[in-house]
Design an enzyme around this catalytic site. Sequence first.
Site, PDB file in Angstrom:
ATOM      1  N   CYS A  36     -17.104  72.059  16.839  1.00 38.80           N
ATOM      2  CA  CYS A  36     -17.597  73.421  16.654  1.00 38.80           C
ATOM      3  C   CYS A  36     -18.090  73.642  15.227  1.00 38.80           C
ATOM      4  O   CYS A  36     -17.865  72.826  14.336  1.00 38.80           O
ATOM      5  CB  CYS A  36     -16.478  74.446  16.912  1.00 38.80           C
ATOM      6  SG  CYS A  36     -15.705  74.362  18.539  1.00 38.80           S
ATOM      7  N   ASP A 439     -43.769  79.297 -18.955  1.00 34.65           N
ATOM      8  CA  ASP A 439     -44.491  80.173 -18.026  1.00 34.65           C
ATOM      9  C   ASP A 439     -44.626  81.584 -18.616  1.00 34.65           C
ATOM     10  O   ASP A 439     -43.631  82.184 -19.051  1.00 34.65           O
ATOM     11  CB  ASP A 439     -43.740  80.241 -16.698  1.00 34.65           C
ATOM     12  CG  ASP A 439     -44.437  81.127 -15.685  1.00 34.65           C
ATOM     13  OD1 ASP A 439     -45.397  80.657 -15.067  1.00 34.65           O
ATOM     14  OD2 ASP A 439     -44.028  82.301 -15.554  1.00 34.65           O
TER      15      ASP A 439
END
Length: 485
Positions: A36, A439
Amino acid sequence: MRVHDDFDRCMRAVNAKDSRFDGWFYTAVRTTRVYCRPSCPGMPPKAENMAFFPSAAAAQQAGFRACKRCRPDASPGSPQWNARADLAARAMRLIADGVVDRSGVPGLAAHLGYSVRQVERQLLAEFGAGPLALARAQRAQTARLLIETTELPMSEVATAAGFGSIRTFNDTVREVFALPPTALRQRAGRPAAGSGVLTVRLPYREPLSADQLFAQLAATVVPGVEEWRDGAYRRTLRLPHGHGIASLRPAAGHVQCQLTLTDLRDLSRAISRCRRLLDLDADPVTVDDTLAADPILAPSVRKNPGRRVPRTVDGAEFAMRAVLGQQLTTAAARAHATRLIAAHGESVRDPIGGLTHLFPSPQTIAALDPELIALPRTRRDTLIGLVTALASGTIDVGVGADRDRARARLAALPGFGPWTVETIAMRALGDPDAFIPSDPGLRAAARELGLTSNTNSLAVRAEAWRPWRAYAMQHLWAISERLAR
């Protein structure tokens, strides 16, 4: 210690039905021979009857079948497989992309640059199963999807899922799901017929900042290859056996994925690439906890938990688009890409008419007379250098690429600076720690937050965000976008 080796930690997750651990490990019950998810809604069995496995394939090899209630084969993948850069993680990404089905274990080993024996030993140690067993588990999941969502004859399902014979298909489905294929279809109910569209749910770990993720994709769509339509991101896919069209829409607890494929053998690859595009196998709690420890980022993390890093469905395509977008606005980059696609892209048919082409392959662009490429000369030379390296295999930016090697080889190409290399590392190579301190948007956000915008000093400050600096950039870019409005 690996998660599945820590018995007490696994038991706590199972008793709490903690869905954050779905895909990290699988829980099996010796008395019922069922495996499971940790979050299975059933009553937890006694601890002495439980065993834990690192993969569904390992549980299947040990003789356990999938739970019919929690469907563990549909869990999100382990976040380690995409975040890590080692041999085992690269191999898992390639297996998910169907390399074993197409080329066998020798093909997987050749792609990784190791011997078959080394690859098998490493995967067995890491995941409790070898490459054949891992690929078999994936075929079983693909088979279940086709059985439950189509009316294809079982012989065609077997072929599409990658099984070599109908007998192997039948035996595998019975073994994994404890039902024959026909009973599995009857249990799921009658699928919709005639549309040619497969609809699947793509699960993820909560939380997910879906608005942020889909807004980023929508903001950079290139007409013909991508579109934003009626609340869904749609795009064409270049796949091993043909092409496809994916439509992705956020929904409660999952992303709805609609696929139109020219060859159903590409189903598992299409799903894997869509999951990768949306970064759905990430562990947002771990990422957010790390970033929220910095008081500068904490308010953004609290306001927008579960930010993802949008990736790509095709590393080579994204690398080319990164070159087209160097030092340009989004609109200018889109215009360059649109011209390239219209002139050299492969035409496709979209049933609802919005998408027209696949993005040109590196091989297509590399074979062109450079004068036919409508770009400024410097940008054209940079693109030609990239596609030549991609087409020859000198540079690999695919799912199983060696990230350090790819970075080094990209940086050696003319016209490639840190911004382009790290952008490709973040989006195409999937490096969660990619970072671009130079950046402009990042530096603007840093100034707004009272951080230094000096590139070197910002890089030093970002050390505290490792190994999730790419996620930190998502928060900083969002701040930069608000400033620009």
